[in-house]
Design a protein around this motif. Structure first.
Motif, PDB file in Angstrom:
ATOM      1  N   THR A 407       5.856  -2.111  -9.452  1.00 29.90           N
ATOM      2  CA  THR A 407       5.477  -3.035  -8.377  1.00 29.90           C
ATOM      3  C   THR A 407       6.355  -2.881  -7.134  1.00 29.90           C
ATOM      4  O   THR A 407       6.066  -3.475  -6.095  1.00 29.90           O
ATOM      5  N   ASN A 408       7.407  -2.082  -7.228  1.00 33.05           N
ATOM      6  CA  ASN A 408       8.277  -1.840  -6.068  1.00 33.05           C
ATOM      7  C   ASN A 408       7.974  -0.508  -5.385  1.00 33.05           C
ATOM      8  O   ASN A 408       8.680  -0.105  -4.460  1.00 33.05           O
ATOM      9  N   LYS A 409       6.920   0.154  -5.825  1.00 32.86           N
ATOM     10  CA  LYS A 409       6.583   1.470  -5.273  1.00 32.86           C
ATOM     11  C   LYS A 409       6.199   1.354  -3.797  1.00 32.86           C
ATOM     12  O   LYS A 409       5.487   0.423  -3.399  1.00 32.86           O
ATOM     13  N   LYS A 410       6.689   2.311  -3.006  1.00 33.21           N
ATOM     14  CA  LYS A 410       6.366   2.324  -1.577  1.00 33.21           C
ATOM     15  C   LYS A 410       6.074   3.751  -1.105  1.00 33.21           C
ATOM     16  O   LYS A 410       6.519   4.720  -1.710  1.00 33.21           O
ATOM     17  N   TYR A 411       5.310   3.839  -0.009  1.00 28.00           N
ATOM     18  CA  TYR A 411       5.167   5.109   0.717  1.00 28.00           C
ATOM     19  C   TYR A 411       5.857   4.898   2.052  1.00 28.00           C
ATOM     20  O   TYR A 411       5.310   4.248   2.949  1.00 28.00           O
ATOM     21  N   GLY A 412       7.063   5.417   2.172  1.00 29.21           N
ATOM     22  CA  GLY A 412       7.871   5.087   3.339  1.00 29.21           C
ATOM     23  C   GLY A 412       8.179   3.598   3.307  1.00 29.21           C
ATOM     24  O   GLY A 412       8.755   3.086   2.349  1.00 29.21           O
ATOM     25  N   ASN A 413       7.747   2.894   4.362  1.00 28.31           N
ATOM     26  CA  ASN A 413       7.915   1.439   4.413  1.00 28.31           C
ATOM     27  C   ASN A 413       6.642   0.703   4.004  1.00 28.31           C
ATOM     28  O   ASN A 413       6.582  -0.530   4.102  1.00 28.31           O
ATOM     29  N   ILE A 414       5.629   1.449   3.558  1.00 30.09           N
ATOM     30  CA  ILE A 414       4.339   0.836   3.222  1.00 30.09           C
ATOM     31  C   ILE A 414       4.312   0.507   1.736  1.00 30.09           C
ATOM     32  O   ILE A 414       4.456   1.399   0.892  1.00 30.09           O
ATOM     33  N   PRO A 415       4.140  -0.757   1.393  1.00 32.96           N
ATOM     34  CA  PRO A 415       4.150  -1.118  -0.031  1.00 32.96           C
ATOM     35  C   PRO A 415       2.829  -0.816  -0.731  1.00 32.96           C
ATOM     36  O   PRO A 415       1.759  -0.833  -0.109  1.00 32.96           O
ATOM     37  N   TYR A 416       2.927  -0.522  -2.017  1.00 28.62           N
ATOM     38  CA  TYR A 416       1.750  -0.475  -2.870  1.00 28.62           C
ATOM     39  C   TYR A 416       1.504  -1.882  -3.403  1.00 28.62           C
ATOM     40  O   TYR A 416       2.449  -2.590  -3.766  1.00 28.62           O
ATOM     41  N   ILE A 417       0.233  -2.295  -3.483  1.00 32.96           N
ATOM     42  CA  ILE A 417      -0.109  -3.669  -3.835  1.00 32.96           C
ATOM     43  C   ILE A 417      -1.120  -3.673  -4.970  1.00 32.96           C
ATOM     44  O   ILE A 417      -2.098  -2.905  -4.950  1.00 32.96           O
ATOM     45  N   LYS A 418      -0.896  -4.533  -5.952  1.00 39.94           N
ATOM     46  CA  LYS A 418      -1.883  -4.709  -7.011  1.00 39.94           C
ATOM     47  C   LYS A 418      -3.139  -5.375  -6.452  1.00 39.94           C
ATOM     48  O   LYS A 418      -3.053  -6.278  -5.616  1.00 39.94           O
ATOM     49  N   PHE A 419      -4.300  -4.952  -6.941  1.00 36.29           N
ATOM     50  CA  PHE A 419      -5.552  -5.516  -6.452  1.00 36.29           C
ATOM     51  C   PHE A 419      -5.596  -7.028  -6.659  1.00 36.29           C
ATOM     52  O   PHE A 419      -6.109  -7.770  -5.814  1.00 36.29           O
ATOM     53  N   SER A 420      -5.051  -7.508  -7.765  1.00 36.32           N
ATOM     54  CA  SER A 420      -5.095  -8.930  -8.082  1.00 36.32           C
ATOM     55  C   SER A 420      -4.259  -9.772  -7.128  1.00 36.32           C
ATOM     56  O   SER A 420      -4.373 -11.004  -7.110  1.00 36.32           O
ATOM     57  N   GLU A 421      -3.417  -9.113  -6.309  1.00 33.73           N
ATOM     58  CA  GLU A 421      -2.517  -9.848  -5.425  1.00 33.73           C
ATOM     59  C   GLU A 421      -2.813  -9.612  -3.946  1.00 33.73           C
ATOM     60  O   GLU A 421      -2.000  -9.956  -3.081  1.00 33.73           O
ATOM     61  N   VAL A 422      -3.968  -9.086  -3.624  1.00 30.08           N
ATOM     62  CA  VAL A 422      -4.215  -8.634  -2.255  1.00 30.08           C
ATOM     63  C   VAL A 422      -5.053  -9.602  -1.419  1.00 30.08           C
ATOM     64  O   VAL A 422      -5.219  -9.413  -0.214  1.00 30.08           O
ATOM     65  N   GLN A 423      -5.598 -10.652  -2.025  1.00 29.90           N
ATOM     66  CA  GLN A 423      -6.558 -11.498  -1.320  1.00 29.90           C
ATOM     67  C   GLN A 423      -6.007 -12.070  -0.014  1.00 29.90           C
ATOM     68  O   GLN A 423      -6.681 -12.052   1.025  1.00 29.90           O
ATOM     69  N   THR A 424      -4.786 -12.576  -0.030  1.00 29.67           N
ATOM     70  CA  THR A 424      -4.203 -13.164   1.188  1.00 29.67           C
ATOM     71  C   THR A 424      -4.087 -12.132   2.299  1.00 29.67           C
ATOM     72  O   THR A 424      -4.389 -12.409   3.473  1.00 29.67           O
ATOM     73  N   MET A 425      -3.665 -10.925   1.950  1.00 28.16           N
ATOM     74  CA  MET A 425      -3.507  -9.871   2.956  1.00 28.16           C
ATOM     75  C   MET A 425      -4.846  -9.461   3.549  1.00 28.16           C
ATOM     76  O   MET A 425      -4.933  -9.086   4.723  1.00 28.16           O
ATOM     77  N   LEU A 426      -5.901  -9.536   2.737  1.00 26.26           N
ATOM     78  CA  LEU A 426      -7.231  -9.184   3.247  1.00 26.26           C
ATOM     79  C   LEU A 426      -7.660 -10.111   4.382  1.00 26.26           C
ATOM     80  O   LEU A 426      -8.380  -9.703   5.297  1.00 26.26           O
TER      81      LEU A 426
END
Length: 465
Positions: A407-426
């Motif tokens: 859950t701490n995986k990143k691409y540079g400064n871009i975080p990877y996000i679990k689908f179950s936790e993405v609703q607010t960001m959408l």
């Protein structure tokens, strides 16, 4: 009306397949013959053409096996030399016949375009002067990556199936009779069929909703001696769970498909297995142990050593008067220029398809300059294309929960996000870019649409390799 026989794999015979569409579109259904078995290589065409009176009773025979040949070639279960031997053997069956064979080459997704067996088909078609309905070539020259005819990883959408049926009918009406060139190509296939085998073994009738056929019951302890001057190249049998293993004395045979396949859909149905290598003649037997037997280790997930049946139901054995691998090797060498040209043509197609994806990403990136976006799907693909979105704010890369252990995986400064936790960001994003293979496009779009509470720009980059 012209009489058409089509033999092939599952896209032909499923309820929404192009075989059903052919019969629907045909004015007289008796003039369309359909036969198919899912996931079988072009070896199956040899069995079907030798077992049944198709050649000379139909004007055209459409052969649809390229997708399966690609699968087995990519997995190294067969070689290009073996496939060439099968295809040349098929061509020789049409020698001096009024029936015209036609190759149907369909696009496939399971493996990279550059690994497709289609170049072998195109080369054989040129050498033998036969028609090709080349949907793969046309499809991989389109300028849009937004077309996705796959309903799942193996089958096309009904609309695409209908298009295939229309295309076949159109093409056969435009084909003018021409003889198949088959001079001095010394490879001939023949069968030890059920009419011969029933002289030695009892007959059993086996059937499914689609197939009914006659087999002989070949039991453990029995032997079947093959003609001394022929190579065993294939076995057409009825596949059931926990069959005994097959063995061939004094031979190094290799089977593409074997008994005890680990996919339940292959049970209780006919199937063909390819044999290669070994010597002429030999003796066929059955074993209860893998020792000294021929099998694919990865295909034996259902094995129960204490629960083997005592027989194998065989319909026919495919024999050849030449070593298929050696013949294929010599044939390719004899026509090396044509095979090389077609291999290079396939390589160019692959480059065009990839450059098409690049063009799409560039155009999509322009839409989101100065905006917030999320990426969803193939993380590695987005990482490759991330520089195109440098003028956008990339909020995160969405992965389905099962694919994101860290859950701490990143691409540079871009975080990877679990689908179950993405609703607010959408709710904060202006758009979502989906990177996926065609068969997953609509399901992934639907998941994002259902989760988002506002109108969200959704774009989809289709990955083909």
């Amino acid at each position: 009306m012209k009489k058409i026989a089509v033999i092939g794999i599952s896209n032909l015979i499923i309820s929404t397949g192009y075989g059903a569409q052919l019969k629907k579109l045909s004015a007289d259904k008796t003039y369309i013959y359909i036969y198919g078995l899912g996931t079988n290589a072009s070896l199956m065409a040899l069995f079907e053409l030798l077992r049944k009176e198709i050649i000379d009773n139909y004007d055209y025979v459409v052969l649809d096996y390229c997708i399966s040949d690609t699968l087995y070639l990519y997995k190294s279960y067969v070689t290009k030399e073996i496939i060439v031997a099968w295809l040349v053997g098929i061509m020789n069956l049409f020698k001096d016949s009024r029936t015209i064979p036609i190759f149907l080459i369909l696009p496939q997704l399971d493996y990279p375009l550059g690994e497709s067996s289609s170049y072998l088909y195109r080369a054989i078609a040129r050498i033998f002067n036969i028609p090709v309905i080349d949907i793969e070539y046309e499809y991989n020259h389109v300028n849009s990556t937004d077309i996705a005819p796959w309903n799942d990883i193996n089958h096309f959408f009904p609309e695409f199936q209908e298009m295939l049926a229309q295309r076949i009918l159109k093409e056969v009406n435009n084909i003018h009779p021409s003889s198949v060139y088959s001079a001095s190509e010394r490879i001939n296939f023949s069968l030890l069929d059920v009419d011969y085998l029933k002289n030695f073994f009892p007959v059993v009738i086996k059937s499914t909703a689609r197939v009914k056929d006659i087999f002989v019951k070949f039991k453990i302890g029995q032997k079947l001696n093959l003609p001394k001057n022929y190579y065993l190249c294939g076995i057409y049998y009825w596949c059931e769970k926990n069959h005994p293993y097959i063995s061939f004395k004094n031979s190094a045979l290799h089977l593409i498909k074997n008994l005890n396949l680990n996919y339940v859909g292959f049970f209780c149905r006919p199937i063909c297995v390819s044999c290669s290598g070994g010597t002429r003649g030999g003796t066929l037997t059955l074993e209860t142990s893998v020792e000294n037997a021929i099998y694919e280790r990865d295909n034996c997930g259902y094995i129960d050593q204490l629960c083997h049946s005592d027989c194998l139901y065989i319909n026919s054995l495919l024999l050849c008067d030449s070593n298929p691998y050696n013949f294929g090797l010599d044939f390719i060498e004899s026509h090396l220029r044509i095979f090389t040209e077609e291999k290079n043509r396939l390589a160019i197609m692959t480059i065009q398809r990839l450059s098409c994806a690049d063009r799409w990403v560039k155009e999509t990136a322009k839409k989101y300059v100065g905006k917030k976006i999320l990426a969803y799907g193939a993380g590695a693909a987005f990482e490759a294309y991330a520089p195109f979105f440098s003028e956008s704010t990339i909020m995160g890369i969405i992965l389905d929960d099962k694919f994101l252990a860290d859950t701490n995986k990143k691409y540079g400064n871009i975080p990877y996000i679990k689908f179950s936790e993405v609703q607010t960001m959408l709710q904060e994003a202006d758009g979502c870019i989906i990177f996926c293979r065609p068969e997953y496009k609509f399901a992934m779009m639907q998941k994002i649409e259902e989760l988002s509470e506002k109108s969200l720009g959704i774009d989809c980059c289709i990955l083909y390799n």
